[in-house]
Design an enzyme around this catalytic site. Sequence first.
Site, PDB file in Angstrom:
ATOM      1  N   GLU A 116      44.387  71.297  50.746  1.00  0.00           N
ATOM      2  CA  GLU A 116      43.829  71.679  51.546  1.00  0.00           C
ATOM      3  C   GLU A 116      43.168  72.624  50.486  1.00  0.00           C
ATOM      4  OE1 GLU A 116      43.804  73.778  55.029  1.00  0.00           O
ATOM      5  OE2 GLU A 116      45.237  71.587  56.060  1.00  0.00           O
ATOM      6  N   LYS A 118      42.165  76.943  49.396  1.00  0.00           N
ATOM      7  CA  LYS A 118      42.613  78.268  49.585  1.00  0.00           C
ATOM      8  C   LYS A 118      41.739  78.780  49.470  1.00  0.00           C
ATOM      9  CE  LYS A 118      46.557  81.207  49.219  1.00  0.00           C
ATOM     10  NZ  LYS A 118      45.558  82.358  49.804  1.00  0.00           N
ATOM     11  N   ASP A 120      38.793  81.644  50.017  1.00  0.00           N
ATOM     12  CA  ASP A 120      38.868  83.134  49.437  1.00  0.00           C
ATOM     13  C   ASP A 120      38.008  84.334  50.602  1.00  0.00           C
ATOM     14  OD1 ASP A 120      40.394  85.310  48.267  1.00  0.00           O
ATOM     15  OD2 ASP A 120      39.011  84.829  45.712  1.00  0.00           O
ATOM     16  N   TYR A 227      40.895  75.519  59.586  1.00  0.00           N
ATOM     17  CA  TYR A 227      42.297  74.791  58.857  1.00  0.00           C
ATOM     18  C   TYR A 227      43.512  74.707  59.410  1.00  0.00           C
ATOM     19  CZ  TYR A 227      43.278  79.468  57.578  1.00  0.00           C
ATOM     20  OH  TYR A 227      43.611  80.438  57.273  1.00  0.00           O
ATOM     21  N   LYS A 316      48.526  78.892  43.661  1.00  0.00           N
ATOM     22  CA  LYS A 316      47.435  79.566  43.549  1.00  0.00           C
ATOM     23  C   LYS A 316      46.787  78.706  42.039  1.00  0.00           C
ATOM     24  CE  LYS A 316      47.186  83.323  45.108  1.00  0.00           C
ATOM     25  NZ  LYS A 316      47.051  84.293  46.153  1.00  0.00           N
ATOM     26  N   CYS A 410      24.164 103.741  13.367  1.00  0.00           N
ATOM     27  CA  CYS A 410      25.157 101.983  13.857  1.00  0.00           C
ATOM     28  C   CYS A 410      26.427 102.193  13.132  1.00  0.00           C
ATOM     29  CB  CYS A 410      24.725 101.021  12.591  1.00  0.00           C
ATOM     30  SG  CYS A 410      25.454  99.926  11.916  1.00  0.00           S
ATOM     31  N   CYS A 413      26.980 100.482   9.276  1.00  0.00           N
ATOM     32  CA  CYS A 413      26.324 101.319   8.204  1.00  0.00           C
ATOM     33  C   CYS A 413      25.761 102.279   7.575  1.00  0.00           C
ATOM     34  CB  CYS A 413      25.227  99.846   7.776  1.00  0.00           C
ATOM     35  SG  CYS A 413      23.676  99.848   8.909  1.00  0.00           S
ATOM     36  N   CYS A 428      20.643  98.150  15.281  1.00  0.00           N
ATOM     37  CA  CYS A 428      20.519  99.025  14.262  1.00  0.00           C
ATOM     38  C   CYS A 428      19.353  98.874  13.374  1.00  0.00           C
ATOM     39  CB  CYS A 428      21.510  98.508  13.156  1.00  0.00           C
ATOM     40  SG  CYS A 428      22.131  98.848  11.945  1.00  0.00           S
ATOM     41  N   CYS A 434      22.134  96.626   6.587  1.00  0.00           N
ATOM     42  CA  CYS A 434      23.964  96.310   7.135  1.00  0.00           C
ATOM     43  C   CYS A 434      24.220  95.215   7.146  1.00  0.00           C
ATOM     44  CB  CYS A 434      23.083  96.382   8.869  1.00  0.00           C
ATOM     45  SG  CYS A 434      24.751  96.654   9.809  1.00  0.00           S
TER      46      CYS A 434
HETATM   47  S1  IVH Z   1      46.921  77.701  56.900  1.00  0.00           S
HETATM   48  C1  IVH Z   1      51.415  78.852  58.325  1.00  0.00           C
HETATM   49  N1  IVH Z   1      45.301  76.640  55.139  1.00  0.00           N
HETATM   50  O1  IVH Z   1      45.810  81.540  52.939  1.00  0.00           O
HETATM   51  C2  IVH Z   1      49.851  78.549  57.500  1.00  0.00           C
HETATM   52  N2  IVH Z   1      45.905  79.111  55.073  1.00  0.00           N
HETATM   53  O2  IVH Z   1      48.764  83.268  53.198  1.00  0.00           O
HETATM   54  C3  IVH Z   1      48.707  79.530  58.649  1.00  0.00           C
HETATM   55  N3  IVH Z   1      44.361  80.451  53.650  1.00  0.00           N
HETATM   56  O3  IVH Z   1      45.235  84.540  54.372  1.00  0.00           O
HETATM   57  C4  IVH Z   1      47.961  79.516  56.813  1.00  0.00           C
HETATM   58  N4  IVH Z   1      42.529  79.092  53.289  1.00  0.00           N
HETATM   59  O4  IVH Z   1      43.633  83.102  55.715  1.00  0.00           O
HETATM   60  C5  IVH Z   1      46.323  78.028  56.005  1.00  0.00           C
HETATM   61  N5  IVH Z   1      43.281  75.768  53.931  1.00  0.00           N
HETATM   62  C6  IVH Z   1      44.260  77.256  54.321  1.00  0.00           C
HETATM   63  C7  IVH Z   1      44.412  78.672  53.805  1.00  0.00           C
HETATM   64  C8  IVH Z   1      44.804  79.569  53.832  1.00  0.00           C
HETATM   65  C9  IVH Z   1      43.445  80.366  52.554  1.00  0.00           C
HETATM   66  C10 IVH Z   1      44.506  82.239  53.542  1.00  0.00           C
HETATM   67  C11 IVH Z   1      44.840  82.245  55.200  1.00  0.00           C
HETATM   68  C12 IVH Z   1      45.133  83.726  54.527  1.00  0.00           C
HETATM   69  C13 IVH Z   1      46.368  83.286  53.820  1.00  0.00           C
HETATM   70  C14 IVH Z   1      47.937  82.281  53.937  1.00  0.00           C
END
Ligand code: IVH
Length: 673
Positions: A116, A118, A120, A227, A316, A410, A413, A428, A434
């Site tokens: 999946e 991650k 932000d 998720y 990451k 400048c 120059c 300038c 220059c």
């Molecule tokens: S699973 C037991 N899936 O990452 C695992 N977390 O360090 C529970 N996050 O702040 C988390 N995308 O909000 C999971 N696809 C994803 C995620 C995700 C972002 C964030 C989550 C948490 C941090 C976990």
Amino acid sequence: MVDLRDAIAARARELRAQIDRHNYSYYVLDAPTVPDAEYDRLFRELLELERQFPELVTRDSPTQRVGAAPAPEFRQVAHRTPMLSIHNAFSDQDVEAFDRRARKELELEEIEYALEPKFDGLAISLAYVDGMFEVGATRGDGYTGEDVSANLRTVRSIPLRLRGEPPRRLEVRGEVIINRADFLRMNAQQRQAGEKEFMNPRNAAAGSLRQLDPRMTARRPLRFFAYAIAEQEDKPLPATHSECLEQLRRWGFPVSVEVRVARGFEGLLAYYRDIGARRASLPYEIDGVVYKVNRLADQARLGFVSREPRFALAHKFPAEEVLTELIDIDVQVGRTGALTPVARLKPVVVGGVTVTNATLHNEDEIARKDIRIGDTVIVRRAGDVIPEVVAAVPERRNGQERRFVMPSRCPVCRSHVVRSEEEAVARCSGGLYCPAQHKQALLHFASRRAMDIDGLGEKLVDQLVASDIVKTPADLYKLGLVALASLERMGEKSAANLLSAIEASKTTTLARFIFALGIRNVGEATAKDLANHFGSIEALMMADEMQLQQVPDVGPVVATAIRQFFAEPNNREVVEQLRAAGVHWPQQAASAKKGVGTLAGKTFVLTGTLPSLSREEAKDLLEAAGSKVSGSVSRKTDYVVAGAEAGSKLDRARELGIAVIDEDQLRRLLRSD
Ligand code: IVH
């Protein structure tokens, strides 16, 4: 009466169902099914019914998303299942080790993973009872969070009532985010309203979710992605995590279209690279990918170590935003003379690359963001873009920080720095002098429509500038055979050719000369107008802005640019040197004064090949003298200048009895003018 009540209640139910369906298509499936106007109509009808019959309002009505009254504070909620964090991996080796340990523990040859993005954003937990949204909470410390239910109700992609046959109790985990495009729109609105802008989508989402007034949250473009299922009562969980996500989708939760299933650690890395390559084009920001052992039984066997599950790993991406110290602000001079403030930073790794400099754009940006020398700053480097200083962190100030002031001279120059009111850019003014602008200035000066020095191309200009032989255009006329022939890849023959091209360029027109100076905003047409109007370089150099604006098409911006150019002594010096070197043009009368030259207003037609002047040169000379050059002969033609192999135009001139002259006669006319 009872019947009517029933009918109205039925209509309200019907409207709610329709609106929910449209919301679901729009926010969860990302595929709108009705035009906004139709949606609004249904919504208004429901609002009106609920206003007249308040007893019809249900907790899951879409009208309840607009936001409840503000609360004095958020209630604490204990998470029945803790909200843990995941271990971070930053390298392929970390991922390989994770997979190796899991295989060993599970005694498996190969493991299947769910993959999946991650997100932000902010982690939240949503509790449903009998399919109805009950409580939504932030992560807090993982064990206790804050009850932000009223705010979460305003998020359109969070279902208030689940579809299908949900369990009696369900707890879902996911992330609240703001899409990049929505974020930009939102910040534009903040700017317009004179309010503070948000740093990034994550901060904007966090700020929006923690609003005490849910009506504020309702106006923010928050979205949700599920998720995980944290808990589910009275229904067995599916065998795998990917099936859980499928189930969540069926109950009406948005699940990212980027989720996949893969095997082995090569599968993990392939996903990481694929998502990484598409990261910038995803609608939302992500800071990595998450790998989860797919079989729930295997997850249970792996268990947890120190608050982190051993079945999941966050891989990451290199951070795109980091903090560092702003050591100093230098000023760089670009090819066009623009002065750009550049941040000198304590070296820091951003997006996988060490950064020591970052752009600060311009003076106004620095003031607007209140960035000071000595500040701790946020540096951003997204994709291939130039690193930039996003903001300062004023909380980290110690009082020793200094404000930045744009220098008045400048840095390259020492010419004066000018700044027009229209532009945020300081420049300038020593365009001809220059060193930072040398190359550009020389290439323009020598170009065909300016001084037309044949053979003085980019490579040669590079060499001349690098070896310090030529600094200003005036230096070109001091070049000797020996100096030129000493340059790399320059034979005696080409050196001689270049010298004769330079020599030939000395004979020019005032218009070409003015154009060649490379004054900002003064193109060929303006240069011609200026030459005609003032008649001499001296008159032009002395003109004030009022006088300059008398010239057709010269407005305040151009007038300022011209005045600033000639106000700089370094530029005047170069103009003097050029004339002293022998650059000259036919004297011409200024149309601004009375007593216009005899050729002014006359119409010429050129035909055939002239012995020494090219068509272009003859045209320039005539136009400089105030004549018009036309392409065809008519009764309005005053002279036809004919060269070798003149054709039908010459015949036509004879037919109409128009004066026909040759190049010599033309030159004589021009001299007497
Ligand atoms: S699973 C037991 N899936 O990452 C695992 N977390 O360090 C529970 N996050 O702040 C988390 N995308 O909000 C999971 N696809 C994803 C995620 C995700 C972002 C964030 C989550 C948490 C941090 C976990």
